[in-house]
Design an enzyme around this catalytic site. Structure first.
Site, PDB file in Angstrom:
ATOM      1  N   ASP A 120     -28.206 -12.705   8.112  1.00  0.00           N
ATOM      2  CA  ASP A 120     -26.777 -12.406   8.087  1.00  0.00           C
ATOM      3  C   ASP A 120     -25.938 -13.685   8.120  1.00  0.00           C
ATOM      4  OD1 ASP A 120     -24.221 -11.434   8.239  1.00  0.00           O
ATOM      5  OD2 ASP A 120     -24.673  -9.897   9.725  1.00  0.00           O
ATOM      6  N   VAL A 128     -11.866 -13.523   4.690  1.00  0.00           N
ATOM      7  CA  VAL A 128     -11.618 -14.933   4.364  1.00  0.00           C
ATOM      8  C   VAL A 128     -12.183 -15.260   2.980  1.00  0.00           C
ATOM      9  CG1 VAL A 128     -12.235 -17.310   4.990  1.00  0.00           C
ATOM     10  CG2 VAL A 128     -11.452 -15.704   6.753  1.00  0.00           C
ATOM     11  N   LYS A 171     -15.721 -17.804  16.162  1.00  0.00           N
ATOM     12  CA  LYS A 171     -16.115 -17.139  17.408  1.00  0.00           C
ATOM     13  C   LYS A 171     -17.580 -17.394  17.712  1.00  0.00           C
ATOM     14  CE  LYS A 171     -13.141 -13.185  18.132  1.00  0.00           C
ATOM     15  NZ  LYS A 171     -12.479 -12.853  16.866  1.00  0.00           N
ATOM     16  N   GLU A 194      -4.683 -13.633   5.112  1.00  0.00           N
ATOM     17  CA  GLU A 194      -5.642 -12.551   4.826  1.00  0.00           C
ATOM     18  C   GLU A 194      -5.178 -11.223   5.417  1.00  0.00           C
ATOM     19  OE1 GLU A 194      -8.963 -11.683   7.147  1.00  0.00           O
ATOM     20  OE2 GLU A 194      -8.859 -13.512   8.362  1.00  0.00           O
ATOM     21  N   SER A 226     -22.295 -14.928   6.600  1.00  0.00           N
ATOM     22  CA  SER A 226     -21.073 -14.412   5.967  1.00  0.00           C
ATOM     23  C   SER A 226     -20.858 -15.023   4.580  1.00  0.00           C
ATOM     24  CB  SER A 226     -19.872 -14.734   6.848  1.00  0.00           C
ATOM     25  OG  SER A 226     -18.682 -14.371   6.185  1.00  0.00           O
ATOM     26  N   ALA A 227     -20.344 -14.195   3.678  1.00  0.00           N
ATOM     27  CA  ALA A 227     -19.952 -14.697   2.353  1.00  0.00           C
ATOM     28  C   ALA A 227     -18.808 -15.708   2.467  1.00  0.00           C
ATOM     29  CB  ALA A 227     -19.545 -13.536   1.447  1.00  0.00           C
ATOM     30  N   ASP A 228     -18.184 -15.782   3.650  1.00  0.00           N
ATOM     31  CA  ASP A 228     -17.182 -16.841   3.866  1.00  0.00           C
ATOM     32  C   ASP A 228     -17.828 -18.214   3.656  1.00  0.00           C
ATOM     33  OD1 ASP A 228     -15.579 -14.725   4.650  1.00  0.00           O
ATOM     34  OD2 ASP A 228     -15.326 -15.387   6.725  1.00  0.00           O
ATOM     35  N   LYS A 284     -12.947  -2.918   4.333  1.00  0.00           N
ATOM     36  CA  LYS A 284     -13.026  -4.371   4.437  1.00  0.00           C
ATOM     37  C   LYS A 284     -13.650  -4.874   3.135  1.00  0.00           C
ATOM     38  CE  LYS A 284     -16.012  -7.583   6.954  1.00  0.00           C
ATOM     39  NZ  LYS A 284     -17.062  -7.612   7.983  1.00  0.00           N
TER      40      LYS A 284
HETATM   41  N1  PSU Z   1     -13.989 -13.482  12.727  1.00  0.00           N
HETATM   42  C1  PSU Z   1     -12.929 -13.361  13.557  1.00  0.00           C
HETATM   43  N2  PSU Z   1     -11.888 -12.570  13.191  1.00  0.00           N
HETATM   44  C2  PSU Z   1     -11.900 -11.875  12.006  1.00  0.00           C
HETATM   45  C3  PSU Z   1     -13.017 -12.010  11.148  1.00  0.00           C
HETATM   46  C4  PSU Z   1     -14.031 -12.827  11.533  1.00  0.00           C
HETATM   47  O1  PSU Z   1     -12.922 -13.979  14.610  1.00  0.00           O
HETATM   48  O2  PSU Z   1     -10.923 -11.150  11.711  1.00  0.00           O
HETATM   49  C5  PSU Z   1     -13.005 -11.286   9.826  1.00  0.00           C
HETATM   50  C6  PSU Z   1     -12.470 -12.217   8.722  1.00  0.00           C
HETATM   51  O3  PSU Z   1     -11.785 -11.459   7.739  1.00  0.00           O
HETATM   52  C7  PSU Z   1     -13.760 -12.769   8.139  1.00  0.00           C
HETATM   53  C8  PSU Z   1     -14.675 -11.570   8.225  1.00  0.00           C
HETATM   54  O4  PSU Z   1     -13.650 -13.252   6.816  1.00  0.00           O
HETATM   55  O5  PSU Z   1     -14.344 -10.965   9.458  1.00  0.00           O
HETATM   56  C9  PSU Z   1     -16.131 -11.948   8.143  1.00  0.00           C
HETATM   57  O6  PSU Z   1     -16.915 -10.789   8.052  1.00  0.00           O
HETATM   58  P1  PSU Z   1     -18.483 -10.919   7.708  1.00  0.00           P
HETATM   59  O7  PSU Z   1     -19.092 -11.595   8.901  1.00  0.00           O
HETATM   60  O8  PSU Z   1     -18.947  -9.496   7.539  1.00  0.00           O
HETATM   61  O9  PSU Z   1     -18.593 -11.715   6.452  1.00  0.00           O
HETATM   62 MN    MN Z   2     -22.572 -10.351   7.326  1.00  0.00          MN
END
Ligand code: PSU
Ligand code: MN
Length: 306
Positions: free
Chosen positions: A139, A107, A160, A25, A141-143, A87
């Protein structure tokens, strides 16, 4: 076509031969580490994938073009511009393409684009998940939802503890996503090898993982696999040391009203600021470790499917 994938020759050749490819990524490069450590690490990670017998495919959007594999100059540009580059998660893909923007893929969007290119293994640092307080903020994540969608195994050092790891694991269960401890019974917490949360299943070799991936997709079960690979022993920051730093970062975000796509980068930057070089060293070590495991899984998977 605006959405045509720009695939580098070495990635294209490897895919045509059915040999091993590992997606990487670009948010971790643009937003996850400072320049120039980010570019150096991205290069080293690619090299580790090559030494493991696979071809690296770093994914990013440059001037609206979807790149599957980057040149050294493109990697340098991404790392050097860093935070000026948007992002891009899955919802942001059409905007970045239509408006011809640069975008660092998360991701979720990296999984989607890897799957479009025919790549089934992806090595990252840490995945996004369900944030603490999600019962109020919604909240998630879309992951998470992407793991229900794209047929890609993602090697991650767990997640994390800025996230609610229990809710993250519950969500992955709901979405039908295998969470596999790689040589561990515990879900790792990124900086720390242990989290106190057990994983539902465990594999100890790349071959076992490749067999699981093949079984899942041959059964017609759509979606990804979380390969939870703990940070190497010598590089970990013990959970009790990092916990107060994370708690302070979450509190600070709450007080400042930081929400949405800005929340994760804010929390990562806060933690990096407090722990200084130590969190960066840990981050680099686990990214390289994930690349090595990713390459081994990709080689094993290619051996079973081509
Ligand atoms: N968590 C980490 N390191 C990262 C990310 C998340 O420990 O670099 C990044 C990754 O690209 C992950 C994104 O897909 O943040 C998730 O963001 P969000 O929570 O806004 O979906
Ligand atoms: Mn989010």
């Amino acid at each position: 076509m605006p959405h045509e994938l720009m695939i580098t020759n070495d990635v294209r050749d490897a895919l045509a031969r059915g040999s091993a490819v590992v997606a990487l990524e670009s948010t971790i490069i643009a937003h996850g580490m400072p320049y120039p450590d980010n570019v150096r690490t991205a290069r080293e990670v690619e090299q580790i994938v090559r030494e493991g017998g696979a071809v690296p495919a770093t994914i990013a959007i440059l001037q609206g073009c979807i790149h599957i594999g980057l040149s050294p100059d493109e990697l340098e540009y991404l790392g050097c511009e860093g935070r000026n580059i948007a992002k891009v998660s899955v919802r942001d893909l059409p905007y970045a393409v239509a408006m011809k923007r640069d975008g660092a893929t998360t991701v979720a969007s990296t999984m989607r684009l890897a799957a479009m290119a025919g790549i089934h293994v992806f090595a990252t640092g840490g995945i996004g998940g369900v944030h603490r307080g999600a019962e109020d903020s919604f909240d998630i994540s879309a992951d998470m939802t992407e793991f229900a969608e794209s047929n890609v195994a993602v090697v991650t050092a767990g997640a994390k503890a800025i996230l609610d790891l229990a809710l993250t694991l519950e969500t992955l269960e709901t979405l039908g996503v295998p969470v596999v401890g790689y040589g561990t019974d515990e879900f790792p917490a990124f900086y720390s090898r242990r989290s106190g949360h057990t994983v539902p299943m465990r594999c100890d070799t790349p071959d076992e993982l490749a067999a699981l991936m093949k079984a899942k997709w041959e059964m017609g079960l759509r979606g990804g696999v979380v390969v939870a690979n703990p940070i190497p022993q010598g590089s970990e920051i013990p959970a009790d040391e990092i916990a107060p730093v994370i708690a302070a970062a979450v509190k600070s975000a709450d007080e400042r009203g930081i929400i949405g796509k800005d929340l994760t980068p804010f929390l990562l930057a806060e933690i990096a600021g407090v722990t200084g070089g130590r969190s960066l060293t840990a981050n680099i070590a686990l990214a390289k470790n994930n690349a090595e495991v990713g390459a081994a899984i990709a080689v094993a998977f290619a051996g079973k499917t081509s």
